[in-house]
Design a protein around this motif. Structure first.
Motif, PDB file in Angstrom:
ATOM      1  N   SER A  54      52.375  -4.434   3.270  1.00 15.18           N
ATOM      2  CA  SER A  54      51.816  -3.093   3.245  1.00 15.18           C
ATOM      3  C   SER A  54      52.100  -2.364   4.556  1.00 15.18           C
ATOM      4  O   SER A  54      52.210  -2.971   5.609  1.00 15.18           O
ATOM      5  CB  SER A  54      50.302  -3.187   3.031  1.00 15.18           C
ATOM      6  OG  SER A  54      49.696  -1.936   3.265  1.00 15.18           O
ATOM      7  N   THR A  55      52.226  -1.033   4.463  1.00 17.93           N
ATOM      8  CA  THR A  55      52.372  -0.231   5.679  1.00 17.93           C
ATOM      9  C   THR A  55      51.027   0.353   6.109  1.00 17.93           C
ATOM     10  O   THR A  55      50.964   1.132   7.040  1.00 17.93           O
ATOM     11  CB  THR A  55      53.354   0.934   5.443  1.00 17.93           C
ATOM     12  OG1 THR A  55      52.916   1.697   4.329  1.00 17.93           O
ATOM     13  CG2 THR A  55      54.760   0.416   5.187  1.00 17.93           C
ATOM     14  N   MET A  56      49.974  -0.019   5.423  1.00 13.89           N
ATOM     15  CA  MET A  56      48.629   0.488   5.755  1.00 13.89           C
ATOM     16  C   MET A  56      48.068  -0.297   6.928  1.00 13.89           C
ATOM     17  O   MET A  56      47.116  -1.076   6.790  1.00 13.89           O
ATOM     18  CB  MET A  56      47.705   0.321   4.539  1.00 13.89           C
ATOM     19  CG  MET A  56      48.169   1.100   3.332  1.00 13.89           C
ATOM     20  SD  MET A  56      47.469   2.752   3.259  1.00 13.89           S
ATOM     21  CE  MET A  56      45.778   2.389   2.808  1.00 13.89           C
ATOM     22  N   LEU A  57      48.660  -0.091   8.091  1.00 13.06           N
ATOM     23  CA  LEU A  57      48.273  -0.860   9.262  1.00 13.06           C
ATOM     24  C   LEU A  57      47.459  -0.007  10.220  1.00 13.06           C
ATOM     25  O   LEU A  57      47.532   1.213  10.225  1.00 13.06           O
ATOM     26  CB  LEU A  57      49.511  -1.401   9.975  1.00 13.06           C
ATOM     27  CG  LEU A  57      50.440  -2.258   9.131  1.00 13.06           C
ATOM     28  CD1 LEU A  57      51.643  -2.687   9.946  1.00 13.06           C
ATOM     29  CD2 LEU A  57      49.719  -3.474   8.582  1.00 13.06           C
ATOM     30  N   LEU A  58      46.700  -0.692  11.061  1.00 11.60           N
ATOM     31  CA  LEU A  58      45.807  -0.038  11.990  1.00 11.60           C
ATOM     32  C   LEU A  58      45.912  -0.762  13.322  1.00 11.60           C
ATOM     33  O   LEU A  58      45.837  -1.995  13.368  1.00 11.60           O
ATOM     34  CB  LEU A  58      44.379  -0.166  11.441  1.00 11.60           C
ATOM     35  CG  LEU A  58      43.354   0.892  11.778  1.00 11.60           C
ATOM     36  CD1 LEU A  58      43.806   2.250  11.263  1.00 11.60           C
ATOM     37  CD2 LEU A  58      42.046   0.503  11.113  1.00 11.60           C
ATOM     38  N   ARG A  59      46.101  -0.011  14.391  1.00  9.66           N
ATOM     39  CA  ARG A  59      46.145  -0.619  15.716  1.00  9.66           C
ATOM     40  C   ARG A  59      44.750  -0.584  16.320  1.00  9.66           C
ATOM     41  O   ARG A  59      44.083   0.436  16.299  1.00  9.66           O
ATOM     42  CB  ARG A  59      47.076   0.181  16.632  1.00  9.66           C
ATOM     43  CG  ARG A  59      48.537  -0.076  16.398  1.00  9.66           C
ATOM     44  CD  ARG A  59      48.964  -1.446  16.809  1.00  9.66           C
ATOM     45  NE  ARG A  59      48.854  -1.661  18.265  1.00  9.66           N
ATOM     46  CZ  ARG A  59      49.031  -2.845  18.840  1.00  9.66           C
ATOM     47  NH1 ARG A  59      49.293  -3.906  18.118  1.00  9.66           N
ATOM     48  NH2 ARG A  59      48.945  -2.961  20.135  1.00  9.66           N
ATOM     49  N   ALA A  60      44.321  -1.704  16.861  1.00 13.55           N
ATOM     50  CA  ALA A  60      43.035  -1.730  17.549  1.00 13.55           C
ATOM     51  C   ALA A  60      43.018  -2.883  18.524  1.00 13.55           C
ATOM     52  O   ALA A  60      43.381  -4.019  18.179  1.00 13.55           O
ATOM     53  CB  ALA A  60      41.884  -1.868  16.559  1.00 13.55           C
ATOM     54  N   LEU A  61      42.635  -2.602  19.751  1.00 11.91           N
ATOM     55  CA  LEU A  61      42.396  -3.642  20.748  1.00 11.91           C
ATOM     56  C   LEU A  61      43.559  -4.607  20.871  1.00 11.91           C
ATOM     57  O   LEU A  61      43.377  -5.811  20.912  1.00 11.91           O
ATOM     58  CB  LEU A  61      41.110  -4.419  20.404  1.00 11.91           C
ATOM     59  CG  LEU A  61      39.858  -3.557  20.250  1.00 11.91           C
ATOM     60  CD1 LEU A  61      38.699  -4.393  19.719  1.00 11.91           C
ATOM     61  CD2 LEU A  61      39.475  -2.909  21.576  1.00 11.91           C
ATOM     62  N   LYS A  73      47.640  -9.257  13.310  1.00  8.58           N
ATOM     63  CA  LYS A  73      48.747  -9.755  14.132  1.00  8.58           C
ATOM     64  C   LYS A  73      48.446  -9.459  15.597  1.00  8.58           C
ATOM     65  O   LYS A  73      48.255  -8.309  15.982  1.00  8.58           O
ATOM     66  CB  LYS A  73      50.041  -9.054  13.713  1.00  8.58           C
ATOM     67  CG  LYS A  73      51.259  -9.483  14.509  1.00  8.58           C
ATOM     68  CD  LYS A  73      52.514  -8.787  13.988  1.00  8.58           C
ATOM     69  CE  LYS A  73      53.049  -7.825  15.021  1.00  8.58           C
ATOM     70  NZ  LYS A  73      54.256  -7.119  14.600  1.00  8.58           N
ATOM     71  N   GLN A  74      48.381 -10.502  16.390  1.00  8.96           N
ATOM     72  CA  GLN A  74      48.234 -10.311  17.832  1.00  8.96           C
ATOM     73  C   GLN A  74      49.608  -9.990  18.384  1.00  8.96           C
ATOM     74  O   GLN A  74      50.571 -10.658  18.071  1.00  8.96           O
ATOM     75  CB  GLN A  74      47.723 -11.598  18.488  1.00  8.96           C
ATOM     76  CG  GLN A  74      46.370 -12.037  17.992  1.00  8.96           C
ATOM     77  CD  GLN A  74      45.242 -11.339  18.721  1.00  8.96           C
ATOM     78  OE1 GLN A  74      45.481 -10.609  19.688  1.00  8.96           O
ATOM     79  NE2 GLN A  74      44.024 -11.552  18.262  1.00  8.96           N
ATOM     80  N   THR A  75      49.692  -8.951  19.183  1.00 12.06           N
ATOM     81  CA  THR A  75      50.999  -8.582  19.730  1.00 12.06           C
ATOM     82  C   THR A  75      51.007  -8.761  21.237  1.00 12.06           C
ATOM     83  O   THR A  75      50.204  -8.190  21.948  1.00 12.06           O
ATOM     84  CB  THR A  75      51.350  -7.128  19.370  1.00 12.06           C
ATOM     85  OG1 THR A  75      50.211  -6.321  19.593  1.00 12.06           O
ATOM     86  CG2 THR A  75      51.760  -7.027  17.924  1.00 12.06           C
ATOM     87  N   LEU A  76      51.920  -9.581  21.674  1.00  8.65           N
ATOM     88  CA  LEU A  76      52.171  -9.733  23.099  1.00  8.65           C
ATOM     89  C   LEU A  76      53.428  -8.938  23.402  1.00  8.65           C
ATOM     90  O   LEU A  76      54.504  -9.277  22.937  1.00  8.65           O
ATOM     91  CB  LEU A  76      52.374 -11.201  23.456  1.00  8.65           C
ATOM     92  CG  LEU A  76      51.132 -12.071  23.288  1.00  8.65           C
ATOM     93  CD1 LEU A  76      51.486 -13.525  23.468  1.00  8.65           C
ATOM     94  CD2 LEU A  76      50.064 -11.655  24.268  1.00  8.65           C
ATOM     95  N   ARG A  77      53.272  -7.895  24.152  1.00  6.33           N
ATOM     96  CA  ARG A  77      54.390  -6.985  24.338  1.00  6.33           C
ATOM     97  C   ARG A  77      54.978  -7.113  25.735  1.00  6.33           C
ATOM     98  O   ARG A  77      54.279  -7.349  26.703  1.00  6.33           O
ATOM     99  CB  ARG A  77      53.942  -5.551  24.105  1.00  6.33           C
ATOM    100  CG  ARG A  77      53.406  -5.358  22.704  1.00  6.33           C
ATOM    101  CD  ARG A  77      52.808  -3.998  22.550  1.00  6.33           C
ATOM    102  NE  ARG A  77      53.778  -2.968  22.880  1.00  6.33           N
ATOM    103  CZ  ARG A  77      53.432  -1.778  23.357  1.00  6.33           C
ATOM    104  NH1 ARG A  77      52.188  -1.527  23.602  1.00  6.33           N
ATOM    105  NH2 ARG A  77      54.356  -0.891  23.611  1.00  6.33           N
ATOM    106  N   ALA A  78      56.289  -6.916  25.805  1.00  5.84           N
ATOM    107  CA  ALA A  78      56.991  -6.993  27.089  1.00  5.84           C
ATOM    108  C   ALA A  78      56.419  -5.979  28.070  1.00  5.84           C
ATOM    109  O   ALA A  78      56.280  -6.255  29.250  1.00  5.84           O
ATOM    110  CB  ALA A  78      58.471  -6.747  26.885  1.00  5.84           C
TER     111      ALA A  78
END
Ligand SMILES: [Zn+2]
Ligand SMILES: [Zn+2]
Length: 101
Positions: A54-61, A73-78
């Protein structure tokens, strides 16, 4: 927040639901203006849930959550690593100033 494609700013918050769409692109919460919705296949740009697609995503914390299946999904970003390095530099600079002064 401006449109992620053309940089247009949301105007007339007025009545009724906004024609602007929300989405997540490259782990960033973005808005898509009505113009870009009609001229560009913006849905193809959106991040998709790794679990249900799904593209129904939400960014939070610092994480991306799916509104369909609640997959997170936990994102560790450069860029986060760079921010930490910058912070360490600031601390080092502050310590130098303290000892120099
Ligand atoms: Zn736009
Ligand atoms: Zn999902």
């Amino acid at each position: 927040m401006p449109c992620y494609r053309c940089g247009a700013r949301q105007t007339d918050p007025g009545k009724g639901p906004s024609p602007w769409k929300r989405g997540v692109v490259a782990d960033e919460q973005v808005l898509i203006c009505p113009d870009c919705q009609s001229t560009h296949d913006w849905v193809a740009d959106l991040d998709r849930c790794e679990s249900c697609g799904s593209t129904m995503l939400l960014r939070a914390l610092g994480e991306t959550r799916c509104r369909e299946c609640s997959f997170t999904k936990q994102t560790l970003r450069a860029s986060g690593e760079h921010a930490d390095a910058g912070l360490a530099d600031d601390v080092a600079a502050a310590l130098r100033r303290r000892f120099d002064g």
